[in-house]
Write a protein that holds these residues in place. Structure first.
Motif, PDB file in Angstrom:
ATOM      1  N   SER A  80       0.850  -1.186   0.000  1.00 52.06           N
ATOM      2  CA  SER A  80       0.000   0.000   0.000  1.00 52.06           C
ATOM      3  C   SER A  80       0.887   1.238   0.000  1.00 52.06           C
ATOM      4  O   SER A  80       1.821   1.341   0.798  1.00 52.06           O
ATOM      5  CB  SER A  80      -0.914  -0.005   1.229  1.00 52.06           C
ATOM      6  N   VAL A  81       0.612   2.173  -0.918  1.00 51.55           N
ATOM      7  CA  VAL A  81       1.391   3.400  -1.009  1.00 51.55           C
ATOM      8  C   VAL A  81       0.438   4.587  -0.955  1.00 51.55           C
ATOM      9  O   VAL A  81      -0.777   4.437  -1.137  1.00 51.55           O
ATOM     10  CB  VAL A  81       2.235   3.452  -2.307  1.00 51.55           C
ATOM     11  N   THR A  82       0.995   5.750  -0.719  1.00 53.43           N
ATOM     12  CA  THR A  82       0.185   6.970  -0.643  1.00 53.43           C
ATOM     13  C   THR A  82       0.460   7.850  -1.854  1.00 53.43           C
ATOM     14  O   THR A  82       1.617   8.141  -2.171  1.00 53.43           O
ATOM     15  CB  THR A  82       0.508   7.761   0.636  1.00 53.43           C
ATOM     16  N   SER A  83      -0.599   8.235  -2.550  1.00 53.68           N
ATOM     17  CA  SER A  83      -0.457   9.118  -3.710  1.00 53.68           C
ATOM     18  C   SER A  83       0.015  10.490  -3.253  1.00 53.68           C
ATOM     19  O   SER A  83      -0.640  11.132  -2.420  1.00 53.68           O
ATOM     20  CB  SER A  83      -1.794   9.236  -4.436  1.00 53.68           C
ATOM     21  N   GLY A 135      -3.102  12.105  -1.741  1.00 56.49           N
ATOM     22  CA  GLY A 135      -3.019  11.638  -0.363  1.00 56.49           C
ATOM     23  C   GLY A 135      -3.781  10.346  -0.129  1.00 56.49           C
ATOM     24  O   GLY A 135      -3.848   9.856   0.995  1.00 56.49           O
ATOM     25  N   GLN A 136      -4.352   9.763  -1.176  1.00 56.23           N
ATOM     26  CA  GLN A 136      -5.116   8.525  -1.037  1.00 56.23           C
ATOM     27  C   GLN A 136      -4.185   7.311  -0.983  1.00 56.23           C
ATOM     28  O   GLN A 136      -3.113   7.307  -1.581  1.00 56.23           O
ATOM     29  CB  GLN A 136      -6.083   8.362  -2.209  1.00 56.23           C
ATOM     30  N   GLU A 137      -4.652   6.287  -0.241  1.00 56.98           N
ATOM     31  CA  GLU A 137      -3.921   5.032  -0.197  1.00 56.98           C
ATOM     32  C   GLU A 137      -4.231   4.226  -1.460  1.00 56.98           C
ATOM     33  O   GLU A 137      -5.397   4.091  -1.848  1.00 56.98           O
ATOM     34  CB  GLU A 137      -4.315   4.227   1.035  1.00 56.98           C
ATOM     35  N   LEU A 138      -3.196   3.716  -2.097  1.00 59.43           N
ATOM     36  CA  LEU A 138      -3.357   2.927  -3.322  1.00 59.43           C
ATOM     37  C   LEU A 138      -2.694   1.573  -3.149  1.00 59.43           C
ATOM     38  O   LEU A 138      -1.588   1.480  -2.601  1.00 59.43           O
ATOM     39  CB  LEU A 138      -2.725   3.659  -4.515  1.00 59.43           C
ATOM     40  N   GLY A 139      -3.368   0.531  -3.605  1.00 59.25           N
ATOM     41  CA  GLY A 139      -2.791  -0.806  -3.570  1.00 59.25           C
ATOM     42  C   GLY A 139      -1.975  -1.058  -4.830  1.00 59.25           C
ATOM     43  O   GLY A 139      -2.421  -0.764  -5.939  1.00 59.25           O
ATOM     44  N   VAL A 140      -0.780  -1.590  -4.649  1.00 59.21           N
ATOM     45  CA  VAL A 140       0.113  -1.879  -5.780  1.00 59.21           C
ATOM     46  C   VAL A 140       0.495  -3.356  -5.743  1.00 59.21           C
ATOM     47  O   VAL A 140       0.818  -3.894  -4.675  1.00 59.21           O
ATOM     48  CB  VAL A 140       1.382  -1.007  -5.730  1.00 59.21           C
ATOM     49  N   LEU A 141       0.434  -3.991  -6.895  1.00 57.14           N
ATOM     50  CA  LEU A 141       0.844  -5.387  -7.050  1.00 57.14           C
ATOM     51  C   LEU A 141       2.146  -5.418  -7.835  1.00 57.14           C
ATOM     52  O   LEU A 141       2.228  -4.854  -8.928  1.00 57.14           O
ATOM     53  CB  LEU A 141      -0.239  -6.172  -7.802  1.00 57.14           C
ATOM     54  N   VAL A 142       3.170  -6.047  -7.271  1.00 61.25           N
ATOM     55  CA  VAL A 142       4.457  -6.180  -7.956  1.00 61.25           C
ATOM     56  C   VAL A 142       4.673  -7.661  -8.279  1.00 61.25           C
ATOM     57  O   VAL A 142       4.609  -8.507  -7.385  1.00 61.25           O
ATOM     58  CB  VAL A 142       5.624  -5.653  -7.104  1.00 61.25           C
ATOM     59  N   VAL A 143       4.914  -7.960  -9.560  1.00 61.01           N
ATOM     60  CA  VAL A 143       5.045  -9.329 -10.044  1.00 61.01           C
ATOM     61  C   VAL A 143       6.479  -9.562 -10.517  1.00 61.01           C
ATOM     62  O   VAL A 143       7.069  -8.708 -11.183  1.00 61.01           O
ATOM     63  CB  VAL A 143       4.054  -9.602 -11.203  1.00 61.01           C
ATOM     64  N   ASN A 144       7.018 -10.727 -10.195  1.00 59.96           N
ATOM     65  CA  ASN A 144       8.369 -11.100 -10.604  1.00 59.96           C
ATOM     66  C   ASN A 144       8.292 -12.317 -11.521  1.00 59.96           C
ATOM     67  O   ASN A 144       7.953 -13.414 -11.074  1.00 59.96           O
ATOM     68  CB  ASN A 144       9.229 -11.415  -9.373  1.00 59.96           C
ATOM     69  N   VAL A 145       8.553 -12.116 -12.804  1.00 58.00           N
ATOM     70  CA  VAL A 145       8.581 -13.217 -13.767  1.00 58.00           C
ATOM     71  C   VAL A 145       9.963 -13.238 -14.408  1.00 58.00           C
ATOM     72  O   VAL A 145      10.350 -12.277 -15.087  1.00 58.00           O
ATOM     73  CB  VAL A 145       7.497 -13.064 -14.864  1.00 58.00           C
TER      74      VAL A 145
END
Length: 300
Positions: A211-214, A218-228
Motif C-alpha cells: 500500500s502506497v500513498t499518492s 493523499g489517497q492510499e493505493l494498492g500496488v501489485l508487484v510481479v516477478n517473472v
C-alpha cells in the motif's frame, strides 16, 4: 443444545490455501537435494491420488443424467475449473492452451534472439506479435514465424490459422522520461514516484502487494508487484473485471499468466493484458529500481 455445524471452524479461503501452497513450494526449494526429491515425490504421489479421485467423480457425474447438470455448474466455478485444468481433466481455454504451446517453443525463439506474444484468439485465428529476430524478412525470421504457426495450428484444437500483427510500442517498466530524471534518493513523491518496498520483498517467480500513498491526492493505493524471470512489473492492485484485489492471484511462471482468485480472469503477467476478455487490461504502473529500492509512479 449447541449446533455442531455452527461450531465447525470456517473453511479457509482460496487466498489462504493458495498462500499455503506458495509457502510450501518456497520452503521445499530450500531443502537439501535429497530431501527435496523426497518432498517432490510425496507431492507428486498426493496429486496423483487427487487426480484419480477427481477423474472418478467426473466420470460418474457425467454418466448420471441427474448429476450431469451439477457437474457443468461446478466446472463454471473458477476454482473448480482451475483445479480440473491443473490435473488435465478438462481442456484449458484456447488462450491458456495456446500460451502453454508458445512457452514450449519460446526457448528456440530466444536462441535466435526472438520472441512472440499472443494477442487474442478469434474465430479460429490466433493473432500474435513477433519480436526481435522473428520480426523481419530474412530466411531466419520466416523460419521462426513458421515455427510459431505450426506449433499453434498443430497443438491447439481451436486454432486453424495464425495472423501476425504489426508491432506496436510495448508497455515499459521504466517510463522514458525517468531515464533522464535525477536520481530519486530519498525524495519520496517527486514527480509522482513513491517507494514500494525492496527487491528482496518480491519472491523469485512470485508476487507481493504493498500500500502506497499518492503524493497528489493523499489517497492510499494498492500496488501489485510481479516477478517473472527476474523481471519486475507493477500494477494497480485491482482486477479489471470488478476491481477486486489480486492479493491471492495465482502466478503461473511457465505460462506467464496471472489468474484472479475471485472469478478466474487470466492476464499476461508481463503486460497486464487480459487473456480471458480481450480488451480488458490491468493498469500497469511505471517501475524503476534504485539500488535495492522499488519505485513506482502512481501520479502522472
Amino acid at each position: 443444545m449447541s449446533d455442531p455445524v455452527a461450531q465447525q471452524p470456517a473453511e479457509p479461503s482460496f487466498e489462504e490455501l493458495a498462500q499455503r501452497v506458495d509457502n510450501a513450494v518456497a520452503a521445499m526449494a530450500q531443502l537439501e537435494p535429497k530431501a527435496r526429491e523426497v518432498a517432490q515425490e510425496l507431492k507428486d504421489a498426493i496429486e496423483a491420488i487427487h487426480r484419480a479421485g477427481l477423474v472418478t467423480i467426473v466420470r460418474r457425474m457425467r454418466a448420471d443424467d441427474g448429476a450431469r447438470p451439477v457437474l457443468f455448474d461446478l466446472v463454471d466455478d473458477p476454482v473448480v475449473r482451475l483445479l480440473l485444468s491443473l490435473h488435465g481433466i478438462i481442456r484449458p481455454d484456447p488462450v491458456t492452451e495456446a500460451n502453454r504451446v508458445l512457452q514450449q517453443v519460446r526457448p528456440q525463439l530466444h536462441d535466435h534472439g526472438g520472441d512472440v506474444t499472443l494477442v487474442r484468439i478469434e474465430d479460429g485465428t490466433a493473432y500474435v506479435r513477433l519480436h526481435g529476430a522473428c520480426d523481419g524478412c530474412s530466411m531466419s525470421s520466416v523460419t521462426l514465424r513458421n515455427l510459431v504457426e505450426s506449433a499453434l495450428v498443430e497443438n491447439v484444437a481451436a486454432v486453424s490459422a495464425v495472423e501476425v500483427l504489426p508491432n506496436e510500442p510495448e508497455p515499459t517498466l521504466i517510463a522514458p522520461e525517468s531515464l533522464f530524471a535525477p536520481r530519486l534518493g530519498n525524495r519520496d513523491g517527486r514527480d509522482g514516484w513513491v517507494r514500494a518496498g525492496r527487491t528482496t520483498d518480491v519472491p523469485a517467480s512470485g508476487l507481493t502487494t504493498v500500500s502506497v500513498t499518492s503524493p497528489a491526492s493523499g489517497q492510499e493505493l494498492g500496488v501489485l508487484v510481479v516477478n517473472v524471470a527476474d523481471r519486475l512489473t507493477a500494477y494497480r492492485n485491482e482486477c479489471a473485471h470488478e476491481a477486486l484485489p489480486l492479493d491471492g492471484a495465482v502466478l503461473d511462471v511457465d505460462n506467464g499468466t496471472l489468474t484472479c482468485p475471485w472469478h478466474g480472469f487470466c492476464y499476461d503477467a508481463t503486460n497486464g493484458e487480459c487473456l480471458s476478455a480481450p480488451g480488458a487490461q490491468l493498469e500497469q504502473l511505471p517501475l524503476r529500481v534504485e539500488g535495492d529500492d522499488i519505485w513506482v509512479r502512481v501520479d502522472r
